[in-house]
Design a protein around this motif. Sequence first.
Motif, PDB file in Angstrom:
ATOM      1  N   HIS A  55       0.858  -1.187   0.000  1.00 32.42           N
ATOM      2  CA  HIS A  55       0.000   0.000   0.000  1.00 32.42           C
ATOM      3  C   HIS A  55       0.896   1.238   0.000  1.00 32.42           C
ATOM      4  CE1 HIS A  55      -3.962  -1.894   1.161  1.00 32.42           C
ATOM      5  NE2 HIS A  55      -3.108  -2.893   1.193  1.00 32.42           N
ATOM      6  N   ASP A 102      -4.444   5.609  -0.871  1.00 28.30           N
ATOM      7  CA  ASP A 102      -3.657   4.384  -0.976  1.00 28.30           C
ATOM      8  C   ASP A 102      -3.702   3.851  -2.396  1.00 28.30           C
ATOM      9  OD1 ASP A 102      -2.628   4.092   1.528  1.00 28.30           O
ATOM     10  OD2 ASP A 102      -4.002   2.532   2.186  1.00 28.30           O
ATOM     11  N   THR A 115       4.337   0.957   6.448  1.00 32.01           N
ATOM     12  CA  THR A 115       3.352   0.779   5.388  1.00 32.01           C
ATOM     13  C   THR A 115       2.684  -0.580   5.512  1.00 32.01           C
ATOM     14  OG1 THR A 115       3.015   0.968   3.009  1.00 32.01           O
ATOM     15  CG2 THR A 115       5.016  -0.125   3.715  1.00 32.01           C
ATOM     16  N   GLU A 116       1.530  -0.717   4.897  1.00 30.50           N
ATOM     17  CA  GLU A 116       0.794  -1.976   4.912  1.00 30.50           C
ATOM     18  C   GLU A 116       1.248  -2.872   3.773  1.00 30.50           C
ATOM     19  OE1 GLU A 116      -3.519  -2.251   5.067  1.00 30.50           O
ATOM     20  OE2 GLU A 116      -3.506  -0.422   6.262  1.00 30.50           O
ATOM     21  N   GLU A 122       0.202  -6.874   2.054  1.00 28.90           N
ATOM     22  CA  GLU A 122      -0.740  -8.000   2.059  1.00 28.90           C
ATOM     23  C   GLU A 122      -0.120  -9.210   1.380  1.00 28.90           C
ATOM     24  OE1 GLU A 122      -4.740  -7.206   0.644  1.00 28.90           O
ATOM     25  OE2 GLU A 122      -4.461  -5.071   1.082  1.00 28.90           O
ATOM     26  N   LYS A 130      -3.204  -9.069   6.353  1.00 28.35           N
ATOM     27  CA  LYS A 130      -2.614  -7.733   6.295  1.00 28.35           C
ATOM     28  C   LYS A 130      -1.532  -7.628   7.361  1.00 28.35           C
ATOM     29  CE  LYS A 130      -6.432  -5.079   4.467  1.00 28.35           C
ATOM     30  NZ  LYS A 130      -7.253  -3.890   4.616  1.00 28.35           N
ATOM     31  N   ARG A 173       1.884  -4.871   8.792  1.00 35.75           N
ATOM     32  CA  ARG A 173       2.468  -3.532   8.781  1.00 35.75           C
ATOM     33  C   ARG A 173       3.963  -3.685   9.038  1.00 35.75           C
ATOM     34  NH1 ARG A 173       1.120   1.479   8.480  1.00 35.75           N
ATOM     35  NH2 ARG A 173      -1.101   1.152   8.717  1.00 35.75           N
ATOM     36  N   TYR A 226      -1.451  -7.280  11.162  1.00 43.64           N
ATOM     37  CA  TYR A 226      -2.191  -6.022  11.241  1.00 43.64           C
ATOM     38  C   TYR A 226      -3.593  -6.245  10.685  1.00 43.64           C
ATOM     39  CZ  TYR A 226      -3.286  -1.115  10.210  1.00 43.64           C
ATOM     40  OH  TYR A 226      -3.873   0.108  10.134  1.00 43.64           O
TER      41      TYR A 226
END
Length: 113
Positions: free
Chosen positions: A13, A30, A76-77, A79, A84, A86, A112
């Motif tokens: 993201h 995002d 930042t995120e 996946e 998810k 971080r 996260y």
Amino acid sequence: MKTIIKGIPVKLHVKTQNGTDGFNRPTYYDEIVTVDNVLIGAPSADEVVNELNLSGKRIAYTLAIPKGDTHSWVNTEVEFFGGKFRTIGFPTEGIEENIPLSWNKKVKVERYG
């Protein structure tokens, strides 16, 4: 038998500023970018304990980022595996020319959401 190491694609993201609000603070959106060939591994017990003692965060995985990647991996995120995560702290980066494989950055992530 020859074995080839290959990573998986992860979704990153990326925050991009798209203006300011009424108080002149930046607003962001995002953008989800796929980064290919990311290695995902389990952290060592020492890494988990040290990070828990230093920041209070529990490392779930350690990511190896491919050479040439220019995205920001700070706070930042990410996946992958249907979950998810971080990023924690700053990536550890080596000199591309001195590392024989395809990855030169190491990023720690916590679960996260």
